[in-house]
Design an enzyme around this catalytic site. Structure first.
Site, PDB file in Angstrom:
ATOM      1  N   CYS A 150     -41.611   6.865  37.120  1.00 36.59           N
ATOM      2  CA  CYS A 150     -41.160   8.137  36.566  1.00 36.59           C
ATOM      3  C   CYS A 150     -40.740   9.056  37.721  1.00 36.59           C
ATOM      4  O   CYS A 150     -41.539   9.296  38.635  1.00 36.59           O
ATOM      5  CB  CYS A 150     -42.285   8.779  35.769  1.00 36.59           C
TER       6      CYS A 150
ATOM      7  N   LYS B  73      -0.414  16.741   9.756  1.00 41.53           N
ATOM      8  CA  LYS B  73       0.170  17.369  10.942  1.00 41.53           C
ATOM      9  C   LYS B  73       1.207  16.399  11.501  1.00 41.53           C
ATOM     10  O   LYS B  73       0.865  15.404  12.135  1.00 41.53           O
ATOM     11  CB  LYS B  73      -0.893  17.697  11.992  1.00 41.53           C
TER      12      LYS B  73
ATOM     13  N   ASP C 109       3.896  14.746  13.757  1.00 44.00           N
ATOM     14  CA  ASP C 109       4.059  14.763  15.210  1.00 44.00           C
ATOM     15  C   ASP C 109       5.543  14.815  15.548  1.00 44.00           C
ATOM     16  O   ASP C 109       6.153  13.822  15.910  1.00 44.00           O
ATOM     17  CB  ASP C 109       3.391  13.528  15.818  1.00 44.00           C
TER      18      ASP C 109
ATOM     19  N   LYS D 272      -7.474  17.664  14.516  1.00 44.81           N
ATOM     20  CA  LYS D 272      -6.808  16.540  15.169  1.00 44.81           C
ATOM     21  C   LYS D 272      -7.631  15.253  15.110  1.00 44.81           C
ATOM     22  O   LYS D 272      -8.857  15.294  15.080  1.00 44.81           O
ATOM     23  CB  LYS D 272      -6.573  16.887  16.646  1.00 44.81           C
TER      24      LYS D 272
ATOM     25  N   CYS E 289     -47.671  14.522  33.186  1.00 48.26           N
ATOM     26  CA  CYS E 289     -46.319  14.494  33.774  1.00 48.26           C
ATOM     27  C   CYS E 289     -45.673  15.882  33.669  1.00 48.26           C
ATOM     28  O   CYS E 289     -45.458  16.387  32.561  1.00 48.26           O
ATOM     29  CB  CYS E 289     -45.469  13.451  33.067  1.00 48.26           C
TER      30      CYS E 289
ATOM     31  N   CYS F 215     -42.223   7.358  30.297  1.00 47.17           N
ATOM     32  CA  CYS F 215     -43.317   7.609  31.224  1.00 47.17           C
ATOM     33  C   CYS F 215     -44.564   7.780  30.353  1.00 47.17           C
ATOM     34  O   CYS F 215     -44.584   8.639  29.474  1.00 47.17           O
ATOM     35  CB  CYS F 215     -43.038   8.883  32.017  1.00 47.17           C
TER      36      CYS F 215
ATOM     37  N   GLU G  31      -2.539  19.656   4.797  1.00 44.61           N
ATOM     38  CA  GLU G  31      -1.278  18.915   4.929  1.00 44.61           C
ATOM     39  C   GLU G  31      -1.407  17.965   6.108  1.00 44.61           C
ATOM     40  O   GLU G  31      -2.307  18.101   6.919  1.00 44.61           O
ATOM     41  CB  GLU G  31      -0.131  19.901   5.241  1.00 44.61           C
TER      42      GLU G  31
ATOM     43  N   CYS H  86     -43.389  12.195  37.901  1.00 42.15           N
ATOM     44  CA  CYS H  86     -44.799  12.098  38.306  1.00 42.15           C
ATOM     45  C   CYS H  86     -45.139  10.790  39.024  1.00 42.15           C
ATOM     46  O   CYS H  86     -46.268  10.602  39.464  1.00 42.15           O
ATOM     47  CB  CYS H  86     -45.707  12.293  37.094  1.00 42.15           C
TER      48      CYS H  86
ATOM     49  N   TYR I 249       7.315  23.228   5.502  1.00 42.81           N
ATOM     50  CA  TYR I 249       5.935  23.611   5.189  1.00 42.81           C
ATOM     51  C   TYR I 249       5.646  25.107   5.341  1.00 42.81           C
ATOM     52  O   TYR I 249       4.521  25.542   5.178  1.00 42.81           O
ATOM     53  CB  TYR I 249       4.935  22.832   6.041  1.00 42.81           C
TER      54      TYR I 249
HETATM   55  S1  IVH Z   1       2.121  25.243  10.267  1.00 40.93           S
HETATM   56  C1  IVH Z   1       1.624  29.288  11.964  1.00 40.93           C
HETATM   57  N1  IVH Z   1       2.078  22.831   9.243  1.00 40.93           N
HETATM   58  O1  IVH Z   1       2.174  21.729  14.756  1.00 40.93           O
HETATM   59  C2  IVH Z   1       1.597  27.934  11.442  1.00 40.93           C
HETATM   60  N2  IVH Z   1       2.628  23.072  11.545  1.00 40.93           N
HETATM   61  O2  IVH Z   1       0.472  22.608  16.942  1.00 40.93           O
HETATM   62  C3  IVH Z   1       2.167  26.944  12.357  1.00 40.93           C
HETATM   63  N3  IVH Z   1       3.089  20.974  12.690  1.00 40.93           N
HETATM   64  O3  IVH Z   1       4.271  24.259  15.950  1.00 40.93           O
HETATM   65  C4  IVH Z   1       2.813  25.796  11.762  1.00 40.93           C
HETATM   66  N4  IVH Z   1       2.814  19.655  10.947  1.00 40.93           N
HETATM   67  O4  IVH Z   1       5.347  22.084  15.048  1.00 40.93           O
HETATM   68  C5  IVH Z   1       2.288  23.575  10.343  1.00 40.93           C
HETATM   69  N5  IVH Z   1       2.005  20.746   8.216  1.00 40.93           N
HETATM   70  C6  IVH Z   1       2.221  21.488   9.293  1.00 40.93           C
HETATM   71  C7  IVH Z   1       2.584  20.911  10.533  1.00 40.93           C
HETATM   72  C8  IVH Z   1       2.767  21.754  11.644  1.00 40.93           C
HETATM   73  C9  IVH Z   1       3.118  19.700  12.230  1.00 40.93           C
HETATM   74  C10 IVH Z   1       3.352  21.372  14.086  1.00 40.93           C
HETATM   75  C11 IVH Z   1       4.284  22.558  14.270  1.00 40.93           C
HETATM   76  C12 IVH Z   1       3.494  23.557  15.053  1.00 40.93           C
HETATM   77  C13 IVH Z   1       2.515  22.663  15.734  1.00 40.93           C
HETATM   78  C14 IVH Z   1       1.313  23.420  16.216  1.00 40.93           C
END
Ligand code: IVH
Length: 694
Positions: free
Chosen positions: A436, A147, A149, A342, A460, A454, A145, A439, A254
């Site tokens: 070098c 991540k 922010d 990341k 050496c 060298c 998925e 040596c 999620y």
């Molecule tokens: S799963 C135990 N899925 O990332 C599983 N987290 O660095 C934890 N986050 O606290 C969460 N997108 O705020 C999950 N697709 C995603 C996410 C996600 C963003 C965030 C979430 C978590 C943090 C951890």
């Protein structure tokens, strides 16, 4: 104590003279002004920590006290009142103590990986925790998925009604933000079906909305948010839910807390289940059966991330099967069945104290940055390679500079850039040494080679040590326990000069060394002797021939029947090997000429294991893969070809038999057409595989 002795009363007398009264008032005023300025600065800073970073460092009560004191001082001293004071700003303190909510299931964080190598480690660890020595059990798939922010929240539905929403807090206890979440249009207040559910997801704000919000705040002379994440967090934790209602917050769900009425057993099913209930989910995800597919997803997303309407800082990789998740378990901080992969590795800033030159086993001079030790994503780094002179010039890095350091790719730290603005005085440019450092021989710069070398190959000390360390190393002879410290001592005692000398070492000799016991001596000798039974590829690699890396050593081994065949090999024969050009062929021939005696000795000492003979209908055929295949990953295609006896080449040449062409094929296809080499599209490739197997 007599009156005259009392220092206080003496002072008092002095203080109450008229002149001193004036002075005193001035003092008090000046103190008040200082305190007012001080308080304004402190409050501004706490506002910044709260609004921009969403990381308050003091409690609400402490903040209130500061504001109260400032207000009272400003009232007493209207002469110091200013329009710009924090007390005059609208919404200077829209904070409140939210009620606390204890989560039924801990809201955990995620572990981070920054490279494919770290992802492979994650998989290895997960398999180990599952109790597997490397084989993936049935159903081992990854759901990937974005991540997001933003910030994690939990929604609790009772009989289909949104009853409670809370922030993650410390994972155990969060803040009750129900009123605020009820104002969000993307979060349904009532579900289609009256279920009991605990849903988790991310609250975020889109990039465009974030920019508009900041513009508006600038117009209102309010502190702006540093990034969309902070804007989302600041908007959600508002005392007045009318404020939250005006903020364009979005959510993607999620995860689950307690499963309650949700009976799904896979992450992929969970996402469909949530989306069927009209809960917002991110449509971008994938189910991958192998890490290679995860990597493909990662690279594709990373390339397109700028075009997304919201910010993401990586992907989240989760084992799809809940049963596997449960078996693998979690640490107190994060699940062992998921990790964030990341995009941007963290950067550390430090000082370059010195540049030292290392002389490698082939005589190459490598500049090494000696750094003021600094922690980069949890690892303390005190030095890192600068690779070569060109890299020093490219970075324009000078001793004394402040540099930005990153741990990326294969976890090896590297200098990203120099902070030229922080260069105190004009530092001299760095010059590579002419001699070098090991040596003292004058170094040479060979044509077509970026570094300096060298040339004193035989004499050496740094080269001798480097060569012997390499011979014993993991991918070469793999003499366990025989590390650089011991090898340096063996050389010092004149027991070791050439690789073959390893096999003549005895326990009695070793026992004369400091900190060497009988057990250790036995172990080291046994380790060395056990390596007399090895493969030709390992020995060829271990010899450390200039330009011959691990892959080429194994390719060379495929062409030879024995080590002494090297003594007879011709330049023409060498040039027939893929990846061997004039320079490499000459380097191999030069090595053979200079080391004929050592090659013969090793041939006598080592028993070479028989090679696994390749077989299959495609034996002798060379394949090049180009472009993406839709039915399988590149590595799957590679394995299938090799299983049928075929060989994979990295580039098209006249020795190539077939080029397998996928989507978006590039220059390799053009080259194949130019050389008149057969090309198979994916359909034909599939057919040929089937034919070859039958
Ligand atoms: S799963 C135990 N899925 O990332 C599983 N987290 O660095 C934890 N986050 O606290 C969460 N997108 O705020 C999950 N697709 C995603 C996410 C996600 C963003 C965030 C979430 C978590 C943090 C951890």
């Amino acid at each position: 104590m007599s009156h005259a002795d009392c220092p206080l009363s003496c002072k008092k007398n002095e203080l109450f003279s008229e002149l001193n009264l004036k002075r005193l008032k001035k003092d008090i005023d000046s103190h008040a002004r200082q305190r007012i300025e001080d308080l304004r600065r402190q409050i501004e800073e706490h506002n910044r920590l709260y609004y921009e970073l969403d990381q308050p460092t003091i409690s609400d009560a402490e903040y209130d006290n500061l504001v109260r004191e400032l207000k009272s001082l400003e009232k007493k001293h209207p002469e110091f009142q200013i329009q710009k004071s924090v007390t005059q700003k609208v919404g200077a303190k829209p904070r409140a103590d939210f009620a606390k909510v204890k989560h039924n299931v801990r809201m955990m964080s995620l572990d981070n990986a920054y490279s494919e190598a770290e992802m492979m480690d994650f998989e290895k660890r997960a398999l180990k925790n599952f109790g597997s020595s490397g084989d993936r059990p049935k159903g081992w798939k990854y759901f990937v998925e974005y991540k997001m922010d933003g910030l994690a929240i939990e929604l609790i539905y009772r009989k289909g009604k949104l009853e409670k929403a809370s922030t993650r807090g410390d994972g155990e206890v969060g803040e009750d933000i129900t009123e605020n979440v009820l104002t969000l249009s993307t979060v349904p207040k009532t579900l289609k079906t009256p279920l009991n559910l605990e849903i988790r997801g991310e609250i975020f704000i889109e990039k465009k909305d974030f920019e508009n919000l900041n513009k508006e705040r600038q117009r209102e002379d309010l502190p702006t948010f540093a990034n969309p994440r902070n804007a989302a967090a600041g908007s959600l934790r508002q005392l007045d839910s009318n404020v939250t209602a005006k903020r364009p917050l979005k959510m993607f769900c999620y995860g689950l807390g307690l499963p309650l009425d949700c009976k799904v057993r896979e992450q992929s099913e969970l996402i469909s289940f949530l989306s069927q209930l009209n809960l917002p989910t991110n449509p971008h995800h994938a189910l991958c059966s192998k890490m290679e597919e995860v990597f493909e997803f990662y690279h594709r997303v990373r390339q397109n991330r700028e075009a997304l309407p919201y910010e993401i800082d990586g992907i989240v990789v989760k084992l799809n099967d809940f049963r596997l998740q449960e078996e693998i378990g979690s640490t107190s901080h994060h699940p062992r069945w998921a990790t964030a992969f990341k995009f941007d590795p963290p950067i550390a800033v430090t000082k370059l104290k010195d540049i030292q030159i290392q002389v490698g086993r082939t005589g190459v001079l490598t500049p090494v940055a000696i750094l003021e030790p600094v922690s980069v994503s949890g690892v303390t780094v005190g030095n890192c390679t600068l690779h070569n002179e060109e890299e020093i010039e490219r970075l324009d890095v000078r001793i004394g500079d402040i540099v930005e350091l990153v741990r990326s790719g294969d976890v090896i730290p590297k200098i990203l850039r120099v902070r030229e603005d922080d260069r105190k005085k004009s530092l001299p440019k760095y010059k590579m040494p002419e001699m070098c450092p090991s040596c003292g021989t004058k170094v040479v710069q060979e044509e077509g080679f970026v570094g300096r070398r060298c040339p004193n190959t035989k004499g050496c000390p740094a080269q001798i040590l480097g060569r012997l360390i390499h011979f014993a190393s993991k991918d070469a002879l793999n003499m366990e326990g025989v590390g650089p410290q011991w090898i340096a001592q063996f050389i010092q005692r004149n027991w070791l000069k050439n690789p073959s000398d390893f096999f003549a070492l005895t326990e009695q000799q070793l026992l004369t060394l400091d900190r060497m016991g009988e057990k250790l001596a036995q172990k080291l000798i046994a380790s060395i002797q056990s390596r007399r039974d090895t493969t030709l590829g390992r020995v060829l690699y271990g010899l450390g021939i200039f330009h011959v890396g691990e892959t080429l050593a194994h390719k060379l081994a495929d062409r030879l029947h024995s080590l002494s065949d090297l003594l007879k090999i011709t330049k023409e024969q060498l040039l027939e090997i893929e990846d061997v050009g004039e320079v490499v062929a000459d380097a191999i021939l030069k090595f053979v000429k200079e080391n004929a005696a050592e090659i013969k000795k090793l041939e006598m000492l080592i028993t070479f294991q028989a090679r696994k003979e390749k077989s299959g209908p495609w034996l002798g055929m060379n394949f090049v893969l180009t472009g993406a295949l839709s039915s399988m990953t590149r590595s799957e295609a590679q394995t299938q070809i090799e299983d049928l006896g075929g060989t994979i080449q990295s580039s098209v040449s006249k020795t190539t038999s077939v080029v397998v062409v996928g989507e978006d094929a590039g220059s390799k296809l053009a080259k194949a057409e130019k050389l008149g080499i057969a090309t198979w599209d994916e359909k034909r490739f599939g057919k040929e595989l089937k034919n070859a197997r039958s």
